[in-house]
Write an enzyme that holds these catalytic residues in place. Structure first.
Site, short mmCIF file in Angstrom:
data_model
loop_
_atom_site.label_atom_id
_atom_site.label_comp_id
_atom_site.label_asym_id
_atom_site.label_seq_id
_atom_site.Cartn_x
_atom_site.Cartn_y
_atom_site.Cartn_z
N TYR A 155 -6.34 78.67 39.89
CA TYR A 155 -7.61 78.03 40.26
C TYR A 155 -8.52 79.10 40.85
O TYR A 155 -8.14 79.81 41.78
CB TYR A 155 -7.38 76.92 41.28
CG TYR A 155 -8.67 76.26 41.74
CD1 TYR A 155 -9.40 75.46 40.86
CD2 TYR A 155 -9.16 76.45 43.02
CE1 TYR A 155 -10.59 74.86 41.26
CE2 TYR A 155 -10.36 75.85 43.42
CZ TYR A 155 -11.06 75.06 42.54
OH TYR A 155 -12.24 74.47 42.93
N ASP A 250 -7.99 87.55 42.32
CA ASP A 250 -8.56 86.51 43.17
C ASP A 250 -7.69 86.43 44.42
O ASP A 250 -6.61 85.83 44.40
CB ASP A 250 -8.58 85.18 42.40
CG ASP A 250 -9.15 84.04 43.25
OD1 ASP A 250 -9.25 84.21 44.48
OD2 ASP A 250 -9.46 82.98 42.67
N LYS A 278 -12.39 82.41 52.42
CA LYS A 278 -11.57 81.78 53.47
C LYS A 278 -11.50 82.60 54.76
O LYS A 278 -12.41 82.53 55.58
CB LYS A 278 -10.18 81.46 52.93
CG LYS A 278 -10.27 80.50 51.72
CD LYS A 278 -9.01 79.77 51.44
CE LYS A 278 -9.04 79.00 50.14
NZ LYS A 278 -9.27 77.57 50.28
N1 HOZ Z 1 -9.38 74.33 47.05
C1 HOZ Z 1 -8.46 73.36 47.61
C2 HOZ Z 1 -7.51 72.95 46.57
N2 HOZ Z 1 -6.64 73.98 46.18
C3 HOZ Z 1 -9.16 72.18 48.19
C4 HOZ Z 1 -10.10 72.58 49.25
C5 HOZ Z 1 -10.66 71.45 50.07
O1 HOZ Z 1 -10.56 70.27 49.72
O2 HOZ Z 1 -11.22 71.77 51.10
#
Ligand code: HOZ
Length: 435
Positions: A155, A250, A278
């Site tokens: 992802y 990534d 992050k």
């Molecule tokens: N990117 C997250 C899933 N792998 C979700 C992030 C969120 O809901 O804050």
């Protein structure tokens, strides 16, 4: 020192969360601003949170939990760390945004350039999605090629070209690939199985000198935690270099988490472009992409690859991020984080063995995933054979026992430096009861 509560429990029903969620669903699609938060994969009403301190969070009904979501990764120091609060407050008081450069950007950039082995120059954006989207554009600009290669279960945010077989967010919602993706963009995306070097060799034989970049999470975090096999990653580096294709790591999740210099420091393999996010924003919206000075000279205004943003390099995010990175510099940081993670992983493994529960745990410093009903998970195919029903039951039992886990079997549990031995023992006790 942050004052820690010593007990967690769900003492009151989640009436307030239910009321808030009902209202939210009328105003926001699914009541949430990111699908995984809707708990579709585990059922029930998502909790609304009021506050967090260290490893603990308190919901809208006053229930307290040990938190293993940690804002999905940014909060490596735990919630409301006093130095991060101070840094953000000071920056905010001076002016929340100028749309012009501030010194905070230089401080954050210097820290990143010093820490991440492959980065000589960095551009800040507002999210991981923007970082990967821009990194891909840079790769296309630098190579003059169109195709990209990503991995099944990888992802990289919700850019059209990358939203193909994209792991947790979609898997959790039961969606194969997103509607609305421009097929013309997605058709230039090749998807390969993770950790399978033969597949990569075949793809490059079929499309020689046509692929602009390979984008990979060197430690995957969105099909659950799945570290790349070192030989696979080394092979990928060799094949991409031979072909003139750029390799993008990534490291939005693994950056400053798996190690100070990210997964590339652990593997000793340098990508051409690195994406971050992050942790480098200390809990505020941020993303970044970085590379050699030569590659970054394609980015406007130095070069012809355009990318911009009103809030890019926002002073509050830069100040909080830079302070977070500085806090991570103490020599024993990653030894401590690794010890905490191993303590949790080993403890869980022992409980699984004792209770004869078939499962496997993948972990690396600061993150782990427990996959029920699987012997070993090395890619999305093996990850997706996990027992969803068992996870669902486990999630709710853990919640009853005061432990807040990511609401999906395809996510990483995040361990912060604020998690104490007592927190981990309490988590293990809860797991013992739940299993
Ligand atoms: N990117 C997250 C899933 N792998 C979700 C992030 C969120 O809901 O804050």
């Amino acid at each position: 020192m942050v004052a820690m509560k010593t007990s967690t429990s769900r003492t009151t029903p989640n009436t307030n969360s239910q009321t808030l969620f009902q209202t939210a669903t009328k105003l926001i699609p699914g009541g949430v601003n990111s699908p995984a938060r809707a708990w579709r994969s585990v059922g029930g009403t998502p909790l609304f949170f009021e506050s967090g301190q260290g490893s603990r969070i308190t919901d809208a009904d006053g229930n307290s939990y040990i938190d293993y979501v940690c804002s999905w990764g940014p909060l490596i120091l735990g919630h409301s760390h006093p130095d991060i609060v101070q840094a953000a407050q000071t920056a905010t008081a001076k002016g929340a945004s100028f749309g012009a450069p501030t010194q905070y950007e230089i401080e954050a950039a210097q820290l990143i350039v010093d820490a991440v082995p492959s980065i000589e120059m960095v551009r800040f954006v507002n999210s991981g999605t923007e970082a990967t989207m821009s990194a891909m554009r840079l790769a296309r600009a630098a190579t003059g090629r169109d195709m990209i290669l990503k991995f099944d279960g990888g992802y990289h945010g919700h850019d059209d070209a990358l939203l193909v077989r994209a792991g947790s967010g979609l898997a959790t919602s039961g969606i194969a690939d997103s509607a609305g993706v421009n097929p013309k963009l997605a058709q230039d995306t090749i998807v390969a199985p993770y950790n399978d070097l033969d597949a990569i060799e075949r793809i490059f034989e079929t499309h020689p000198e046509r692929i602009a970049c390979v984008i990979i999470e060197p430690i995957a975090g969105n099909m659950g935690v799945v570290p790349a096999d070192p030989e696979f990653l080394a092979g990928l580096r060799r094949i991409t270099s031979d072909d003139g294709c750029l390799l993008i790591f990534d490291e939005v999740i693994s950056g400053f988490r798996a190690a100070y210099g990210g997964a590339q420091e652990i593997y000793g393999i340098l990508p051409d472009i690195t994406c971050l996010g992050k942790i480098i924003g200390g809990g505020f919206p941020v993303g970044a992409y970085g590379a050699s000075t030569e590659l970054m000279s394609h980015v406007a205004p130095l070069g012809s690859m355009y990318q911009a943003g009103t809030l890019s390099g926002n002073p509050v995010a830069m100040a909080a991020g830079a302070e977070t990175i500085r806090q991570l510099q103490s020599p024993d940081t990653y030894t401590r984080l690794s010890k905490k993670t191993t303590q949790l992983a080993n403890g869980l493994q022992q409980i699984l063995t004792e209770s004869e529960t078939p499962a496997t745990i993948n972990h690396t410093t600061g993150m782990l995933t427990l996959f029920f009903g699987v012997d070993s998970v090395t890619d999305m195919t093996t990850a997706s054979t996990n027992n969803h029903e068992q996870f669902k039951t486990f999630f709710h039992k853990m919640l009853q026992n005061g432990i807040y886990l990511p609401p999906s079997p395809y996510e990483a549990w995040f361990i912060s430096l604020a998690h104490t031995t007592q927190d981990i023992n309490q988590t293990l006790q809860a797991a013992r009861k739940s299993l």
